[in-house]
Design an enzyme around this catalytic site. Structure first.
Site, PDB file in Angstrom:
ATOM      1  N   CYS A 171       0.819  -1.226   0.000  1.00 25.98           N
ATOM      2  CA  CYS A 171       0.000   0.000   0.000  1.00 25.98           C
ATOM      3  C   CYS A 171       0.850   1.272   0.000  1.00 25.98           C
ATOM      4  O   CYS A 171       0.404   2.320  -0.441  1.00 25.98           O
ATOM      5  CB  CYS A 171      -0.944   0.011   1.190  1.00 25.98           C
ATOM      6  N   HIS A 195      -3.778   7.002   1.289  1.00 27.51           N
ATOM      7  CA  HIS A 195      -4.004   5.685   0.675  1.00 27.51           C
ATOM      8  C   HIS A 195      -5.411   5.250   1.042  1.00 27.51           C
ATOM      9  O   HIS A 195      -5.824   5.356   2.199  1.00 27.51           O
ATOM     10  CB  HIS A 195      -2.966   4.691   1.195  1.00 27.51           C
ATOM     11  N   ASN A 244     -10.054  -0.833  -1.981  1.00 30.05           N
ATOM     12  CA  ASN A 244      -8.633  -0.614  -1.704  1.00 30.05           C
ATOM     13  C   ASN A 244      -7.811  -1.203  -2.855  1.00 30.05           C
ATOM     14  O   ASN A 244      -7.806  -2.417  -3.049  1.00 30.05           O
ATOM     15  CB  ASN A 244      -8.288  -1.287  -0.364  1.00 30.05           C
TER      16      ASN A 244
HETATM   17  N1  COA Z   1     -19.383  -9.470   5.826  1.00 29.13           N
HETATM   18  C1  COA Z   1     -20.067  -9.780   6.943  1.00 29.13           C
HETATM   19  N2  COA Z   1     -19.469 -10.129   8.095  1.00 29.13           N
HETATM   20  C2  COA Z   1     -18.140 -10.157   8.110  1.00 29.13           C
HETATM   21  C3  COA Z   1     -17.354  -9.826   6.983  1.00 29.13           C
HETATM   22  C4  COA Z   1     -18.040  -9.483   5.816  1.00 29.13           C
HETATM   23  N3  COA Z   1     -17.387  -9.159   4.679  1.00 29.13           N
HETATM   24  N4  COA Z   1     -16.051  -9.923   7.312  1.00 29.13           N
HETATM   25  C5  COA Z   1     -16.009 -10.294   8.592  1.00 29.13           C
HETATM   26  N5  COA Z   1     -17.254 -10.431   9.081  1.00 29.13           N
HETATM   27  C6  COA Z   1     -17.677 -10.814  10.452  1.00 29.13           C
HETATM   28  C7  COA Z   1     -16.608 -11.575  11.177  1.00 29.13           C
HETATM   29  O1  COA Z   1     -16.689 -12.957  10.860  1.00 29.13           O
HETATM   30  C8  COA Z   1     -16.981 -11.298  12.608  1.00 29.13           C
HETATM   31  O2  COA Z   1     -18.060 -12.135  12.961  1.00 29.13           O
HETATM   32  P1  COA Z   1     -18.161 -12.754  14.448  1.00 29.13           P
HETATM   33  O3  COA Z   1     -18.272 -11.551  15.356  1.00 29.13           O
HETATM   34  O4  COA Z   1     -19.382 -13.592  14.389  1.00 29.13           O
HETATM   35  O5  COA Z   1     -16.903 -13.516  14.650  1.00 29.13           O
HETATM   36  C9  COA Z   1     -17.514  -9.866  12.574  1.00 29.13           C
HETATM   37  O6  COA Z   1     -17.867  -9.625  11.207  1.00 29.13           O
HETATM   38  C10 COA Z   1     -16.505  -8.846  13.017  1.00 29.13           C
HETATM   39  O7  COA Z   1     -15.263  -9.116  12.386  1.00 29.13           O
HETATM   40  P2  COA Z   1     -14.011  -8.237  12.601  1.00 29.13           P
HETATM   41  O8  COA Z   1     -12.902  -8.762  11.761  1.00 29.13           O
HETATM   42  O9  COA Z   1     -13.756  -8.072  14.087  1.00 29.13           O
HETATM   43  O10 COA Z   1     -14.545  -6.858  12.022  1.00 29.13           O
HETATM   44  P3  COA Z   1     -13.899  -5.449  12.114  1.00 29.13           P
HETATM   45  O11 COA Z   1     -14.819  -4.547  12.779  1.00 29.13           O
HETATM   46  O12 COA Z   1     -12.479  -5.499  12.566  1.00 29.13           O
HETATM   47  O13 COA Z   1     -13.874  -5.042  10.582  1.00 29.13           O
HETATM   48  C11 COA Z   1     -12.288  -4.811   8.832  1.00 29.13           C
HETATM   49  C12 COA Z   1     -13.083  -5.788   9.692  1.00 29.13           C
HETATM   50  C13 COA Z   1     -11.393  -5.639   7.929  1.00 29.13           C
HETATM   51  C14 COA Z   1     -13.267  -4.013   7.983  1.00 29.13           C
HETATM   52  C15 COA Z   1     -11.482  -3.862   9.739  1.00 29.13           C
HETATM   53  O14 COA Z   1     -10.761  -4.585  10.693  1.00 29.13           O
HETATM   54  C16 COA Z   1     -10.540  -3.024   8.962  1.00 29.13           C
HETATM   55  O15 COA Z   1     -10.941  -2.208   8.163  1.00 29.13           O
HETATM   56  N6  COA Z   1      -9.226  -3.139   9.198  1.00 29.13           N
HETATM   57  C17 COA Z   1      -8.226  -2.424   8.464  1.00 29.13           C
HETATM   58  C18 COA Z   1      -8.087  -3.115   7.165  1.00 29.13           C
HETATM   59  C19 COA Z   1      -7.329  -2.319   6.185  1.00 29.13           C
HETATM   60  O16 COA Z   1      -7.485  -1.131   6.084  1.00 29.13           O
HETATM   61  N7  COA Z   1      -6.510  -3.005   5.437  1.00 29.13           N
HETATM   62  C20 COA Z   1      -5.742  -2.429   4.448  1.00 29.13           C
HETATM   63  C21 COA Z   1      -4.593  -1.759   5.082  1.00 29.13           C
HETATM   64  S1  COA Z   1      -3.616  -1.140   3.852  1.00 29.13           S
END
Ligand code: COA
Length: 333
Positions: free
Chosen positions: A114, A260, A290
């Protein structure tokens, strides 16, 4: 020593739009979850076989060259940033050299995910400053869609990433304008928190096939989402402040921050932390997801097209991602 500036920008995104509802047909997810957690409404995914990382990069490059108002033959160096090259080796820089018909000029590939575009821009800046090259083509391009796990198991990663390419032409500038400074960082202790582990020399294809373990996910991108989020919201403001402080500026002096496009929530968090107004931050993740190394040049190209960057503006580019790596560039446009 002379200065470097961005003389032209271009971008390319595949025509194929994949909405959140489309994803809900492939896996257990829904539009509300994706929009609430990431801000993404749709992304572009290449129709398999119709385009490549290098091919999209070439299209973005042609637009940037035209926008810079130079002849393609004037390009004297290529820097290509991607985490999704067409081949394991060689990197796509040489494919651009061939596709543009450039006579044996150097081509460098940057592997900083990224942060790749800002790292590549920094390399171009140094080469221009020393006088080694005069018209450097800097490309960020990604084809994620083919390598994502498009199932409920992979939904935490696959809903976030999109395909596309952006490019810049970097040329010499006078002292009053151009790239003021760039700032590059890494912290490899977190390398496995956002990574694609295999196939690679750490885990060869033979091994993956031999093990035949259905739970072996090493060949899909792995992301510890919460962990990445927490580091991102700390490192972004740090590296933006580093650029501002070095040049004697404050957050209110920024005309446009192009972060980004990792996640809209991350960008909003940075905006709040740094007390920036809505018109000081540019986001387009809603439409493209992204696109890692391509996200900043795509966003900057669109911001320019929309008239959001004018001559004399103070523009800040900032990135954070796998590695972890993070970086910023401050530009007087
Ligand atoms: N649709 C529906 N549910 C989903 C899902 C999706 N696409 N992806 C995950 N879930 C579920 C998980 O299984 C989890 O369920 P559970 O509570 O029953 O176990 C729940 O949603 C929460 O998951 P979690 O991973 O804790 O969610 P979060 O709030 O952390 O959001 C991201 C996930 C990835 C959106 C978030 O962590 C994020 O944006 N992180 C940064 C990622 C990023 O920017 N990456 C690029 C960096 S360059």
């Amino acid at each position: 020593m002379r200065n470097a500036k961005i003389a032209g920008m271009g971008f390319f995104v595949p025509e194929n739009i994949v909405t959140n509802d489309d994803l809900a047909q492939m896996m257990e997810t829904n539009d509300a979850w994706i929009q609430e957690r990431t801000g993404i409404q749709e992304r572009r995914w290449v129709i398999p076989g119709e385009d490549t990382t290098s091919g999209m990069g070439v299209k973005a490059a042609k637009m940037a060259i035209e926008n810079a108002n130079i002849d393609t033959q004037d390009i004297d160096f290529i820097i290509f940033a991607t985490l999704s090259p067409d081949y394991y080796f060689p990197g796509p820089g040489v494919q651009v050299q061939e596709a543009l018909g450039l006579d044996t000029i150097g081509a460098l590939d940057v592997r900083n995910q990224c942060s790749g575009f800002v790292y590549a821009l920094s390399v171009a800046d140094q080469f221009i400053k020393t006088g080694m090259y005069n018209n450097i083509l800097v490309i960020g391009s990604e084809l994620h869609s083919g390598g994502l796990e498009k199932t409920t198991r992979g939904r935490g990663v696959s809903v976030i990433f999109g395909d596309g390419a952006g490019a810049a032409v970097v040329t010499p500038s006078d002292y009053s304008s151009g790239i003021l400074s760039t700032h590059l960082h890494s912290e490899g202790a977190h390398a496995k928190e956002l990574a694609l582990i295999g196939p690679a020399t750490n885990r060869w294809v033979d091994e993956i096939i031999k093990d035949g373990d259905p739970d072996d996910l090493s060949y899909y991108p792995h992301m510890n989402g919460n962990y990445v989020f927490k580091h991102a919201v700390t490192r972004f403001p740090q590296v933006i402040m580093e650029a501002l402080t070095q040049n004697g500026y404050k957050p209110e002096d920024i005309d446009l921050l192009v972060p980004h496009q990792a996640n809209l929530r991350i960008a909003q968090f940075i905006q709040r932390t740094m007390k920036l107004k809505d018109d000081q931050v540019y986001n387009n993740i809603m439409r493209y997801g992204n696109t890692t190394a391509a996200s900043i040049p795509i966003a900057l190209s669109e911001a320019l097209q929309e008239g959001k960057v004018k001559k004399g503006d103070l523009v800040c580019l900032a990135a954070f991602g796998s590695g972890f790596t993070w970086a910023s560039a401050l530009i007087r446009w």
